[in-house]
Design an enzyme around this catalytic site. Structure first.
Site, short mmCIF file in Angstrom:
data_model
loop_
_atom_site.label_atom_id
_atom_site.label_comp_id
_atom_site.label_asym_id
_atom_site.label_seq_id
_atom_site.Cartn_x
_atom_site.Cartn_y
_atom_site.Cartn_z
N GLU A 49 0.84 -1.40 -0.06
CA GLU A 49 -0.22 0.27 -0.07
C GLU A 49 1.07 1.55 -0.32
OE1 GLU A 49 -4.14 2.13 2.37
OE2 GLU A 49 -3.05 -0.20 3.67
N ASN A 196 -12.87 -1.49 -0.63
CA ASN A 196 -11.83 -2.23 0.49
C ASN A 196 -12.44 -1.34 2.02
OD1 ASN A 196 -9.25 -2.47 1.49
ND2 ASN A 196 -9.33 -0.14 2.53
N GLU A 197 -13.04 -2.22 2.57
CA GLU A 197 -13.18 -2.03 3.94
C GLU A 197 -14.56 -1.00 4.31
OE1 GLU A 197 -10.66 -1.04 6.84
OE2 GLU A 197 -8.99 -2.76 6.56
N TYR A 262 -6.39 -9.07 12.07
CA TYR A 262 -5.72 -8.36 12.47
C TYR A 262 -5.58 -8.78 13.90
CZ TYR A 262 -4.89 -5.05 8.85
OH TYR A 262 -3.71 -4.86 6.94
N GLU A 318 -6.48 -9.22 3.65
CA GLU A 318 -5.01 -8.51 4.99
C GLU A 318 -5.37 -9.00 6.09
OE1 GLU A 318 -5.97 -4.76 5.28
OE2 GLU A 318 -6.78 -3.78 3.06
N GLN A 367 1.94 -5.88 5.71
CA GLN A 367 2.17 -6.02 4.32
C GLN A 367 3.52 -6.27 3.95
OE1 GLN A 367 1.36 -1.65 2.96
NE2 GLN A 367 -0.96 -1.80 4.49
#
Length: 509
Positions: A49, A196-197, A262, A318, A367
């Site tokens: 990103e 995204n999200e 996460y 992610e 990432q």
């Protein structure tokens, strides 16, 4: 008194020695008669990103840089990524994608507009790394391209024209513009993210509205890039209602829906440090990492209601650890060290994905460079490979492999309210025809004698460290790296002496 002190010291030394040699017994059973759907290579995908030093300095330094580069891409980073056979890269976000105008990143670099990266630090975004640079980078490292389109602030037309610019042949105006900008033949864009999200930085949408937008955007993506896998913006962690509504209303319009999760040691207000942490945080982090299995299972059950043939992919695009960023680093850049604990999280998570190959066929660790659970850290002309990188390197044989049911039985690792299996296992038949075995010992103090139902011999590599936060630095880049490792026959069965806090990958012959 002196004699008493000596006796106490001697007893203490014996306890320490016995603790260092403490061992648990674990049995591992592998059923090679029940192969599962193959482990898609895309499960080993990465995420790059426009965030912090992830792109600029991490991947791109420009062709005029004094740092050795190949047409602007860091040579050391490119070579390291090639070695682990990166199958796919997701770009340009993340949150950045939903404020991105693809036209800002094409044409001569010196004429591209400078924007503000409003999501990540409010720093200037030069747009020097745009569509051409990303897609050429993906080709350079041998990876498929996953382009995240802007559904948050963009339009279906903008997305469709971006896809046409990248993939169209013939004489359309956009194909001609791409050629004028230096790329004659069209690129292959294997995956496109439809938002995204959307529940968060991608528009703060209600799921019903997001599902309707997904239908609209996906129809134009399919029109302009019919062979591209469309990935809808899916749930945040355990938001099962999001998956329910999205599958019900838009499941037939896409080839995949995403899941973001996460792993943190504490909570979002105070996540915890990347190094210098306690065993309590070691244990809570690994417990939270293992939650991925529950999330994948429950989201898959919902998907099965609307897609019993399992055509729609669950894309965990992610995942990884997220700590408080390093003291002194630029706010909003999400730079964090990477330790043996991160290697454990990576191995445990990949093993979970291996157990869910019927649904999880895309995944992206967050990432690639200098951001969150990075493969690689850079500092100007220096580069260091992280423990997470070494796990991905050791796990290369599992890309495209056929998994087998594997079960470990033995005592749990217990600390406070954390109780998790002390050893985790994954087994698969590689594309080389060999049987590969991954073993993870989560206990930071006790080794494990792992006895399998296999015969033969095994050799490979093991990753461990002297401390739970062992990590590589620019002054000590090889403080933690894989070492040679092997199993042995014991009572006619293949067995392993698995060190405390270790990950091993072996080939069984």
């Amino acid at each position: 008194m002196k004699l008493l002190n000596r006796a106490l010291l001697a007893a203490s030394a014996m306890l320490m020695a016995s603790g260092a040699q403490a061992q648990v017994d674990v049995n591992v059973t592998i059923d090679t008669s029940k192969p599962g759907p193959k482990i898609e290579r895309a499960v080993y995908g990465h995420f790059a990103e426009h965030l912090g030093r992830g792109i600029y300095e991490g991947i791109w330094v420009g062709p005029d840089s004094s740092i050795p580069n190949t047409k602007g891409y860091r040579t050391d980073v490119v070579e390291a990524l090639r070695k682990i056979k990166v199958p796919m890269v997701r770009w340009p976000g993340g949150c950045f994608a939903d404020d991105y105008d693809w036209r800002d990143g094409i044409g001569p670099r010196d004429k591209r507009p400078v924007r503000l990266n409003k999501f990540w630090g409010g720093v200037p975004e030069s747009n020097a790394f745009g569509t051409h640079e990303f897609l050429d980078f993906a080709e350079l490292i041998g990876a498929d391209a996953y382009v995240a389109a802007n559904m948050g602030s963009g339009t279906p037309r903008e997305m469709a024209r971006w896809l046409e610019y990248m993939t169209a042949d013939g004489s359309s105006a956009l194909a001609q513009e791409r050629r004028a900008n230096g790329r004659e033949k069209p690129w292959t864009v294997k995956y496109v993210g439809v938002g995204n999200e959307s529940w968060g930085c991608g528009g703060q949408m209600r799921v019903e509205y997001a599902a309707d937008l997904t239908r609209r955007f996906s129809s134009y993506a399919g029109l302009h890039a019919p062979s591209t896998v469309r990935v809808a913006s899916g749930a945040n962690a355990d938001d099962y209602n999001w998956t329910e509504v999205l599958m019900q209303r838009a499941g037939t319009q896409v080839e995949a829906i995403s899941l973001h999760y996460y792993t943190i040691p504490k909570d979002w207000a105070k996540k915890g440090q990347a190094t210098g942490f306690s065993e309590t945080e070691w244990a809570s982090t690994l417990k939270n990492a293992l939650r991925m299995d529950e999330l994948v299972t429950r989201h898959s059950v919902i998907m099965d209601k609307y897609d019993p043939e399992k055509k729609v992919i669950l894309a965990v695009d992610e995942w990884g650890t997220w700590y408080d960023q390093e003291p002194g680093s630029t706010p909003g850049f999400l730079y964090q060290q990477n330790s043996l604990r991160d290697a454990q999280v990576a191995a445990l998570t990949l093993n979970i994905f291996h157990r869910h190959t019927d649904r999880v066929r895309i995944a992206n660790i967050a990432q690639m460079v200098n951001v969150l659970q990075a493969m690689i850290l850079t500092d100007k002309d220096k580069m260091v490979l992280t423990p997470t990188y070494h796990v991905f390197d050791m796990y290369v044989p599992f890309q495209g492999a056929t998994p087998y049911p594997a079960r470990a039985t033995g005592p749990n690792y217990v600390l406070g309210d954390v109780s998790i299996p002390s050893v985790d296992v994954s087994a698969a038949r590689g594309t080389d025809g060999k049987l590969w075995l991954a073993l993870v010992n989560v206990d930071p103090d006790k080794a494990a004698r792992v006895t399998t139902n296999l015969t033969g011999k095994a050799k490979g590599r093991v990753l461990s460290g002297t401390t739970i936060d062992a990590h590589n630095s620019f002054t000590k880049p090889d403080a933690i790296k894989p070492a040679s490792y092997s199993g042995k026959l014991a009572g006619g069965k293949l067995a392993f002496d698995l060190p405390a806090k270790s990950i091993a990958v072996v080939m069984v012959e």
